[in-house]
Design a protein around this motif. Structure first.
Motif, PDB file in Angstrom:
ATOM      1  N   ILE A 163       0.048   5.779  -8.521  1.00  0.00           N
ATOM      2  CA  ILE A 163      -1.062   5.905  -7.577  1.00  0.00           C
ATOM      3  C   ILE A 163      -1.928   4.646  -7.589  1.00  0.00           C
ATOM      4  O   ILE A 163      -2.367   4.172  -6.532  1.00  0.00           O
ATOM      5  N   LYS A 164      -2.137   4.074  -8.755  1.00  0.00           N
ATOM      6  CA  LYS A 164      -2.932   2.839  -8.856  1.00  0.00           C
ATOM      7  C   LYS A 164      -2.311   1.730  -8.016  1.00  0.00           C
ATOM      8  O   LYS A 164      -3.002   1.049  -7.253  1.00  0.00           O
ATOM      9  N   TYR A 165      -1.008   1.571  -8.126  1.00  0.00           N
ATOM     10  CA  TYR A 165      -0.337   0.510  -7.367  1.00  0.00           C
ATOM     11  C   TYR A 165      -0.323   0.817  -5.869  1.00  0.00           C
ATOM     12  O   TYR A 165      -0.446  -0.090  -5.032  1.00  0.00           O
ATOM     13  N   MET A 166      -0.190   2.089  -5.518  1.00  0.00           N
ATOM     14  CA  MET A 166      -0.241   2.465  -4.110  1.00  0.00           C
ATOM     15  C   MET A 166      -1.633   2.194  -3.539  1.00  0.00           C
ATOM     16  O   MET A 166      -1.773   1.759  -2.383  1.00  0.00           O
ATOM     17  N   GLU A 167      -2.658   2.443  -4.327  1.00  0.00           N
ATOM     18  CA  GLU A 167      -4.020   2.184  -3.863  1.00  0.00           C
ATOM     19  C   GLU A 167      -4.266   0.686  -3.688  1.00  0.00           C
ATOM     20  O   GLU A 167      -4.996   0.264  -2.787  1.00  0.00           O
ATOM     21  N   GLN A 168      -3.651  -0.129  -4.542  1.00  0.00           N
ATOM     22  CA  GLN A 168      -3.754  -1.580  -4.367  1.00  0.00           C
ATOM     23  C   GLN A 168      -3.056  -2.007  -3.078  1.00  0.00           C
ATOM     24  O   GLN A 168      -3.563  -2.866  -2.345  1.00  0.00           O
ATOM     25  N   ALA A 169      -1.907  -1.407  -2.805  1.00  0.00           N
ATOM     26  CA  ALA A 169      -1.197  -1.697  -1.560  1.00  0.00           C
ATOM     27  C   ALA A 169      -2.024  -1.241  -0.360  1.00  0.00           C
ATOM     28  O   ALA A 169      -2.076  -1.927   0.677  1.00  0.00           O
ATOM     29  N   LYS A 170      -2.667  -0.099  -0.498  1.00  0.00           N
ATOM     30  CA  LYS A 170      -3.520   0.420   0.590  1.00  0.00           C
ATOM     31  C   LYS A 170      -4.657  -0.548   0.894  1.00  0.00           C
ATOM     32  O   LYS A 170      -4.980  -0.798   2.058  1.00  0.00           O
ATOM     33  N   GLN A 171      -5.231  -1.120  -0.148  1.00  0.00           N
ATOM     34  CA  GLN A 171      -6.319  -2.076   0.037  1.00  0.00           C
ATOM     35  C   GLN A 171      -5.848  -3.309   0.809  1.00  0.00           C
ATOM     36  O   GLN A 171      -6.550  -3.817   1.694  1.00  0.00           O
ATOM     37  N   ILE A 172      -4.644  -3.769   0.492  1.00  0.00           N
ATOM     38  CA  ILE A 172      -4.068  -4.911   1.206  1.00  0.00           C
ATOM     39  C   ILE A 172      -3.887  -4.567   2.685  1.00  0.00           C
ATOM     40  O   ILE A 172      -4.235  -5.354   3.573  1.00  0.00           O
ATOM     41  N   ALA A 173      -3.344  -3.384   2.959  1.00  0.00           N
ATOM     42  CA  ALA A 173      -3.113  -2.957   4.343  1.00  0.00           C
ATOM     43  C   ALA A 173      -4.424  -2.875   5.113  1.00  0.00           C
ATOM     44  O   ALA A 173      -4.495  -3.272   6.285  1.00  0.00           O
ATOM     45  N   GLU A 174      -5.457  -2.367   4.458  1.00  0.00           N
ATOM     46  CA  GLU A 174      -6.752  -2.230   5.122  1.00  0.00           C
ATOM     47  C   GLU A 174      -7.438  -3.575   5.297  1.00  0.00           C
ATOM     48  O   GLU A 174      -8.073  -3.825   6.340  1.00  0.00           O
ATOM     49  N   ASP A 175      -7.314  -4.449   4.311  1.00  0.00           N
ATOM     50  CA  ASP A 175      -7.908  -5.786   4.437  1.00  0.00           C
ATOM     51  C   ASP A 175      -7.287  -6.556   5.601  1.00  0.00           C
ATOM     52  O   ASP A 175      -7.972  -7.306   6.300  1.00  0.00           O
ATOM     53  N   ARG A 176      -5.984  -6.363   5.787  1.00  0.00           N
ATOM     54  CA  ARG A 176      -5.294  -7.038   6.892  1.00  0.00           C
ATOM     55  C   ARG A 176      -5.486  -6.296   8.209  1.00  0.00           C
ATOM     56  O   ARG A 176      -5.181  -6.826   9.275  1.00  0.00           O
ATOM     57  N   ASP A 177      -5.963  -5.061   8.120  1.00  0.00           N
ATOM     58  CA  ASP A 177      -6.061  -4.186   9.284  1.00  0.00           C
ATOM     59  C   ASP A 177      -4.727  -4.123  10.022  1.00  0.00           C
ATOM     60  O   ASP A 177      -4.659  -4.200  11.248  1.00  0.00           O
ATOM     61  N   ASN A 178      -3.670  -3.965   9.225  1.00  0.00           N
ATOM     62  CA  ASN A 178      -2.304  -3.920   9.754  1.00  0.00           C
ATOM     63  C   ASN A 178      -1.929  -2.466  10.028  1.00  0.00           C
ATOM     64  O   ASN A 178      -1.777  -1.666   9.096  1.00  0.00           O
ATOM     65  N   LYS A 179      -1.777  -2.133  11.295  1.00  0.00           N
ATOM     66  CA  LYS A 179      -1.506  -0.750  11.691  1.00  0.00           C
ATOM     67  C   LYS A 179      -0.246  -0.191  11.044  1.00  0.00           C
ATOM     68  O   LYS A 179      -0.238   0.933  10.531  1.00  0.00           O
ATOM     69  N   GLY A 180       0.836  -0.976  11.065  1.00  0.00           N
ATOM     70  CA  GLY A 180       2.097  -0.507  10.506  1.00  0.00           C
ATOM     71  C   GLY A 180       2.018  -0.246   9.018  1.00  0.00           C
ATOM     72  O   GLY A 180       2.505   0.778   8.518  1.00  0.00           O
ATOM     73  N   LEU A 181       1.380  -1.164   8.293  1.00  0.00           N
ATOM     74  CA  LEU A 181       1.248  -0.997   6.840  1.00  0.00           C
ATOM     75  C   LEU A 181       0.340   0.178   6.509  1.00  0.00           C
ATOM     76  O   LEU A 181       0.617   0.956   5.588  1.00  0.00           O
ATOM     77  N   LYS A 182      -0.750   0.324   7.257  1.00  0.00           N
ATOM     78  CA  LYS A 182      -1.665   1.447   7.006  1.00  0.00           C
ATOM     79  C   LYS A 182      -0.962   2.771   7.278  1.00  0.00           C
ATOM     80  O   LYS A 182      -1.118   3.737   6.510  1.00  0.00           O
ATOM     81  N   LEU A 183      -0.212   2.817   8.354  1.00  0.00           N
ATOM     82  CA  LEU A 183       0.523   4.043   8.686  1.00  0.00           C
ATOM     83  C   LEU A 183       1.460   4.431   7.558  1.00  0.00           C
ATOM     84  O   LEU A 183       1.524   5.604   7.150  1.00  0.00           O
ATOM     85  N   TRP A 184       2.189   3.449   7.034  1.00  0.00           N
ATOM     86  CA  TRP A 184       3.135   3.737   5.954  1.00  0.00           C
ATOM     87  C   TRP A 184       2.413   4.176   4.690  1.00  0.00           C
ATOM     88  O   TRP A 184       2.765   5.187   4.067  1.00  0.00           O
ATOM     89  N   VAL A 185       1.402   3.434   4.293  1.00  0.00           N
ATOM     90  CA  VAL A 185       0.782   3.695   2.995  1.00  0.00           C
ATOM     91  C   VAL A 185      -0.073   4.961   3.014  1.00  0.00           C
ATOM     92  O   VAL A 185      -0.121   5.693   2.030  1.00  0.00           O
ATOM     93  N   TYR A 186      -0.731   5.268   4.128  1.00  0.00           N
ATOM     94  CA  TYR A 186      -1.530   6.494   4.187  1.00  0.00           C
ATOM     95  C   TYR A 186      -0.648   7.731   4.027  1.00  0.00           C
ATOM     96  O   TYR A 186      -1.009   8.677   3.313  1.00  0.00           O
ATOM     97  N   SER A 187       0.502   7.745   4.706  1.00  0.00           N
ATOM     98  CA  SER A 187       1.372   8.921   4.608  1.00  0.00           C
ATOM     99  C   SER A 187       1.998   9.038   3.225  1.00  0.00           C
ATOM    100  O   SER A 187       2.073  10.130   2.657  1.00  0.00           O
ATOM    101  N   ASN A 188       2.414   7.907   2.663  1.00  0.00           N
ATOM    102  CA  ASN A 188       3.082   7.951   1.360  1.00  0.00           C
ATOM    103  C   ASN A 188       2.121   8.197   0.202  1.00  0.00           C
ATOM    104  O   ASN A 188       2.450   8.932  -0.732  1.00  0.00           O
TER     105      ASN A 188
END
Length: 425
Positions: free
Chosen positions: A190-215
């Motif tokens: 979960i810690k690593y997923m949350e770090q990935a989520k932060q990257i997706a949100e910082d980039r405001d990347n729709k595709g990455l956010k979609l993937w990481v939020y669901s997973n």
């Protein structure tokens, strides 16, 4: 998963017949259950018509073939129609055969298609071939890691993970999370997923956010963090309102956590209007079983069997079929489990073999399978549950007790039907 925190209370999950008060609220997601609005699918169909007109069945139009293969794969994702995935496969093969450049790219695309079809060994062959090309080797290594995990080749997966190591890279972090989860460290995952989520949100990347939020919603659910899971699923739907996977997860949450089968069925009914996948019947059947409606449960299970009786699915639903056949036709389950082992020899497939052996009256063989291929190699709740059943059948109560204690924290993941069986261990 080794560390699964108990959600709600055992008293709520057992004994108490009232529907527990939960954290879901239909007002949060009703707007996403509208069946005549499918923005994602509509956009895909628009793209399909555009690129089909440009392609016009000309096998020299590589770009058009590549775009169309991606569109058909997306249509499979949005509709569940297996023929779309097979069409995508055909187009990728054509493009690979006529292309003079970027062979590695076509090999990875075809491997991705095969992964979706659970043809992991074939995907690995393609990726090994792609790896002989100098370009984009890191991308190939990431996919090779994914396939190695599916095939149970954990030493190779570990090496590949080391090759792509970059703590600031989204794709590395989500694979490190998967590796941590495999090793039973859900907190780290979960810690690593949350770090990935932060990257997706910082980039405001729709595709990455979609993937990481669901997973990450799934990971939170495994950890018993149901409110966090729910919020993450809602974030996914805010980006992609017709995301069928997340809606199914919401249905599971309403059923497993809150025992509200009526609402869970309402959610699934809305999903099944536009997305056709056989596994919905299994969940509807399980809920009917929980409600005591055995005739409806059998009807739904039969509908699943009928839906999966399509050669195009190949082995995509083997694990589901094994679990279902084990209860009614154990010899059939045993044969299919042995076949699945040849496809991917993981602790998770071996535990299905053991369960099939147990149901077929081969309790000693089941014990041998558990001891040699499952015990200490996975912490997945289903594997622990089947291990406990095998130990109990062989009179090894000392092995059952600690597994039962661990499984008491996995009620949400296993569901109310299995929860009742765990209580009887």
């Amino acid at each position: 998963m080794k560390k699964i925190i108990t959600i709600l209370t055992i008293a709520v999950l057992f004994g108490c017949q009232e529907k527990p008060k939960g954290i879901t609220d239909s007002k949060d997601y009703d707007q996403y259950l509208v069946t005549n609005k499918t923005p994602g699918k509509d956009a895909i169909h628009k793209d399909l018509e555009f690129w089909k007109a440009r392609f016009n069945n000309d096998s020299t139009h590589l770009m058009e073939m590549s775009r169309l293969s991606g569109i058909h794969a997306a249509l499979f994702g949005s509709t569940g129609d297996i023929s779309e995935l097979k069409t995508s496969e055909m187009l990728i093969k054509k493009a690979h055969n006529v292309s003079a450049r970027n062979k590695d790219s076509y090999l990875r695309s075809l491997a991705h298609n095969y992964i979706s079809q659970h043809r992991f060994k074939e995907a690995q062959v393609l990726l090994d071939s792609a790896y002989t090309y100098e370009d984009n080797r890191k991308e190939t290594e990431m996919m090779l890691f994914d396939v190695a995990m599916e095939l149970g080749e954990y030493d190779r997966a570990d090496t590949l993970l080391g090759n792509i190591k970059d703590p600031k890279d989204f794709n590395y972090l989500i694979r490190l999370a998967k590796w941590s989860d495999h090793n039973g460290n859900l907190d780290a995952a979960i810690k690593y997923m949350e770090q990935a989520k932060q990257i997706a949100e910082d980039r405001d990347n729709k595709g990455l956010k979609l993937w990481v939020y669901s997973n990450i919603g799934d990971f939170y659910g495994h950890a018993g963090r149901i409110k966090d899971s729910y919020d993450s699923y809602l974030k996914t739907l805010a980006i992609e309102p017709d995301n069928h996977y997340v809606k199914k997860q919401l249905a599971w949450m309403v059923y497993s956590s809150e025992k509200n089968t009526e609402e869970a069925n309402r959610i699934l009914d809305s999903v099944m209007v536009n997305h056709k996948a056989p596994d919905y019947y299994l969940l509807i059947g399980e809920m009917a079983e929980f409600d005591g409606n055995t005739s409806e449960a059998k009807k739904q299970y039969d509908m699943f069997l009928k839906a999966t009786d399509n050669p195009s699915y190949g082995g995509m639903y083997n694990t589901y079929l094994i679990s279902l056949y084990a209860e009614t036709e154990p010899e059939k389950a045993l044969a299919l489990a042995e076949k699945e082992i040849t496809n991917r020899a993981t602790p998770e497939t071996y535990q299905l073999l053991a369960y099939s052996q147990l149901k077929a009256g081969e309790k000693e063989a089941a014990l041998k399978t558990i001891e040699e291929h499952v015990a200490g190699k996975t912490s997945e709740p289903k594997a622990l549950f089947h291990s406990a059943l095998v130990y109990k059948a062989n009179g090894m109560e000392d092995k059952v007790a600690p597994l039962k204690e661990e499984l008491m924290g996995a009620f949400y993941e296993l569901g109310p039907v299995k929860a009742k069986e765990i209580e009887k261990l």
